[in-house]
Design a protein around this motif. Structure first.
Motif, PDB file in Angstrom:
ATOM      1  N   VAL A   1       0.607  -1.029   0.202  1.00 54.67           N
ATOM      2  CA  VAL A   1      -0.232  -0.121  -0.185  1.00 54.67           C
ATOM      3  C   VAL A   1       0.598   1.169  -0.406  1.00 54.67           C
ATOM      4  O   VAL A   1       0.546   2.233  -0.620  1.00 54.67           O
ATOM      5  N   GLN A   2       1.746   1.216   0.614  1.00 54.66           N
ATOM      6  CA  GLN A   2       2.784   2.095   0.855  1.00 54.66           C
ATOM      7  C   GLN A   2       3.006   2.529  -0.935  1.00 54.66           C
ATOM      8  O   GLN A   2       3.105   3.898  -1.263  1.00 54.66           O
ATOM      9  N   GLU A   3       3.729   1.568  -1.412  1.00 52.90           N
ATOM     10  CA  GLU A   3       4.202   1.502  -2.411  1.00 52.90           C
ATOM     11  C   GLU A   3       3.575   2.100  -3.208  1.00 52.90           C
ATOM     12  O   GLU A   3       3.194   3.189  -4.625  1.00 52.90           O
ATOM     13  N   THR A   4       1.791   1.964  -3.727  1.00 51.52           N
ATOM     14  CA  THR A   4       1.315   1.789  -4.847  1.00 51.52           C
ATOM     15  C   THR A   4       0.274   3.351  -4.161  1.00 51.52           C
ATOM     16  O   THR A   4       0.020   4.101  -5.421  1.00 51.52           O
ATOM     17  N   MET A   5      -0.223   3.063  -2.805  1.00 54.74           N
ATOM     18  CA  MET A   5      -0.842   4.850  -2.967  1.00 54.74           C
ATOM     19  C   MET A   5      -0.007   5.813  -1.982  1.00 54.74           C
ATOM     20  O   MET A   5      -0.586   6.966  -2.497  1.00 54.74           O
ATOM     21  N   VAL A   6       1.042   5.484  -1.518  1.00 57.30           N
ATOM     22  CA  VAL A   6       1.237   6.832  -0.373  1.00 57.30           C
ATOM     23  C   VAL A   6       3.006   7.237  -1.461  1.00 57.30           C
ATOM     24  O   VAL A   6       2.442   8.718  -1.689  1.00 57.30           O
ATOM     25  N   ASP A   7       3.643   6.567  -1.975  1.00 57.67           N
ATOM     26  CA  ASP A   7       4.638   6.624  -2.172  1.00 57.67           C
ATOM     27  C   ASP A   7       3.938   7.383  -4.187  1.00 57.67           C
ATOM     28  O   ASP A   7       5.143   8.192  -4.708  1.00 57.67           O
ATOM     29  N   THR A   8       3.483   7.191  -4.691  1.00 57.00           N
ATOM     30  CA  THR A   8       2.766   8.085  -5.300  1.00 57.00           C
ATOM     31  C   THR A   8       1.494   9.159  -5.201  1.00 57.00           C
ATOM     32  O   THR A   8       1.032   9.831  -5.861  1.00 57.00           O
ATOM     33  N   GLY A   9       1.285   9.713  -4.370  1.00 56.11           N
ATOM     34  CA  GLY A   9       0.941  11.020  -3.884  1.00 56.11           C
ATOM     35  C   GLY A   9      -0.764  10.085  -3.845  1.00 56.11           C
ATOM     36  O   GLY A   9      -1.110  11.816  -3.767  1.00 56.11           O
ATOM     37  N   LEU A  10      -1.277   9.666  -3.926  1.00 55.27           N
ATOM     38  CA  LEU A  10      -2.678   8.865  -3.650  1.00 55.27           C
ATOM     39  C   LEU A  10      -3.589   8.641  -2.596  1.00 55.27           C
ATOM     40  O   LEU A  10      -4.299   9.320  -2.611  1.00 55.27           O
ATOM     41  N   LEU A  11      -2.556   8.727  -1.570  1.00 53.78           N
ATOM     42  CA  LEU A  11      -2.790   8.702   0.038  1.00 53.78           C
ATOM     43  C   LEU A  11      -1.961   9.248   0.585  1.00 53.78           C
ATOM     44  O   LEU A  11      -0.652   8.783   0.344  1.00 53.78           O
ATOM     45  N   ASP A  12      -2.197   9.835   1.620  1.00 52.19           N
ATOM     46  CA  ASP A  12      -1.005  10.192   2.942  1.00 52.19           C
ATOM     47  C   ASP A  12      -1.386   9.062   3.744  1.00 52.19           C
ATOM     48  O   ASP A  12      -2.036   8.160   3.656  1.00 52.19           O
TER      49      ASP A  12
END
Length: 428
Positions: free
Chosen positions: A333-344
């Motif tokens: 989830v960090q790889e796909t959502m956080v590090d892409t800026g989609l979620l904090d």
């Protein structure tokens, strides 16, 4: 009562703060906190989240202890930052009676690593023909509120309607494995260009989408709650988005592997990539990420599906479907959502703790990191990056699709009601 002072943690990814745990609860959150005799954990800017909640875990016990047990599964959960998991009903015997769900619940109580809430089967034996003892399971010591035939679809519309009507009496929810069986006979992977080139039987997107469309309409008609397990296609996203716009009481989950992996990986014929629903296309992956970000998809659930070595290390057609996921979910989830800026990180807490706890009515879990709340917490080193090595997993099984893959983030500490279950990455 023991005290623990977590010093300098970024609560939900915000500015560094101190968090004081007193016994089973959070006593205070602030700066420059102190407590005489407290055990001090130097967070050094790591991210502090509420303990994660997984609404979709397979613990295999009773019946398939060669794959996983409640003890090994909850140890894996603690390693991944989870403090509460919901155990699916496809055990042997099936969890379709009060006796079996109470057995699973008690095993979870004894493990001490993670709270376990059993999910009851919708139909007797997962056979789709007769409703299971929904009321008895709800009234049991396990207090079941979520019911699912996961692994199989409740394909009969009349049975599905009756289940939705029944659980409405106690605000329960039916979690549907959306797979029209007649459209997926002999299916081995996603139906598309890759399946045609490889000559493998295709699992068409419409087999998922048609069931979801039917079930949201049934939920609207009955006025009940329906939850969609492991949603995997762009078309399914649009149906759920439409249903929510009509005010239908539907929630949906996505797995970490459907946020990252695509059907192109099946070209290797490595059975580690064989899963149900199958890995889809890049277009589907992007749609799922966007839907999780905008709230159309409510939560991330692992669908942790452990299998023994011999069930995956074989030819593709004979291999079991499923992947382990508890120990890698937050990293993906960090790889796909956080590090892409989609979620904090606050968004991660919402999708992986607050909302799954609300859907499953997990008392004491999915609570804010604030004074007076249960000390169910997980500390994450978000700056870490390393290769996945399944040899170090706490799970009894090793069927991960991420072996050797570099992923970000590492859970360093997990607390269950103030008791450390994971310290410096090691189970206590």
């Amino acid at each position: 009562m023991s005290k623990t002072l977590i010093r300098g943690a970024k609560v939900l990814g915000g500015e560094p703060q101190d968090v004081l745990i007193d016994g089973t609860v959070v006593e205070a959150v602030g700066t420059n906190l102190s407590a005489e005799g407290a055990e001090v954990v130097e967070a050094d800017g790591r991210v502090l989240l509420p303990g994660l909640v997984d609404l979709h875990t397979h613990l295999r016990e009773p019946g398939r202890e060669d794959s996983e047990t409640v003890l090994t599964g909850t140890r894996a959960a603690a390693s991944g930052g989870y403090t509460n998991v919901f155990a699916m009903a496809n055990t042997f015997p099936v969890a379709d009676t009060a006796g079996v769900v109470e057995q699973v619940w008690r095993l979870g109580q004894e493990s001490g690593y993670c709270d376990v809430q059993p999910i009851g089967a919708v139909t007797v034996g997962l056979e789709g023909a007769k409703l299971a003892e929904l009321g008895a399971m709800h009234e049991s010591a396990a207090g079941v509120t979520v019911f699912s035939d996961d692994g199989k679809c409740v394909h009969d519309a009349v049975i599905m309607r009756r289940a939705l009507e029944y659980v409405k009496a106690f605000n329960g929810v039916v979690a549907q494995h959306a797979q029209e069986p007649r459209l997926t006979e002999g299916a081995q992977m996603n139906e598309g260009v890759v399946s045609a080139e490889l000559g493998l039987g295709g699992w068409p997107a419409v087999a998922e989408e048609s069931v979801i469309a039917r079930d949201v309409l049934l939920a609207e008609h009955v006025g009940s709650r329906v939850h969609i397990c492991h949603l995997s296609t762009a078309g399914s996203v649009e149906i759920v988005r439409w249903a929510k716009s009509r005010g239908i009481d539907v929630t949906a989950e996505v797995t970490p592997h459907h946020l990252l992996l695509t059907d192109e990986l099946v070209r290797s014929y490595n059975p580690v990539y064989k899963v149900n629903p199958p890995l889809r296309t890049e277009r589907d992956v992007m749609a799922l990420r966007e839907a999780l970000a905008d709230g159309t998809i409510d939560i991330v659930a692992t669908d942790h599906a452990p299998h023994p070595h011999e069930d995956k290390d074989c030819e593709w057609a004979a291999a079991a479907m499923g992947m382990v996921g508890l120990e890698t979910a937050l990293s993906v989830v960090q790889e796909t959502m956080v590090d892409t800026g989609l979620l904090d990180w606050a968004g991660v807490a919402d999708r992986m703790s607050f909302k799954p706890a609300k859907i499953g009515q997990a008392t004491g879990h999915g609570r804010p990191v604030s004074a007076g709340e249960p000390a169910n917490l997980t500390l994450v080193d978000a700056a870490y990056r390393g290769q996945v090595d399944p040899a170090g997993f706490a799970s009894r099984s090793r069927n991960t699709p991420y072996e050797g893959r570099e992923l970000p983030g590492r859970v360093t500490h997990t607390w269950l009601r103030g008791k450390a279950t994971l310290v410096d990455g090691k189970l206590t």
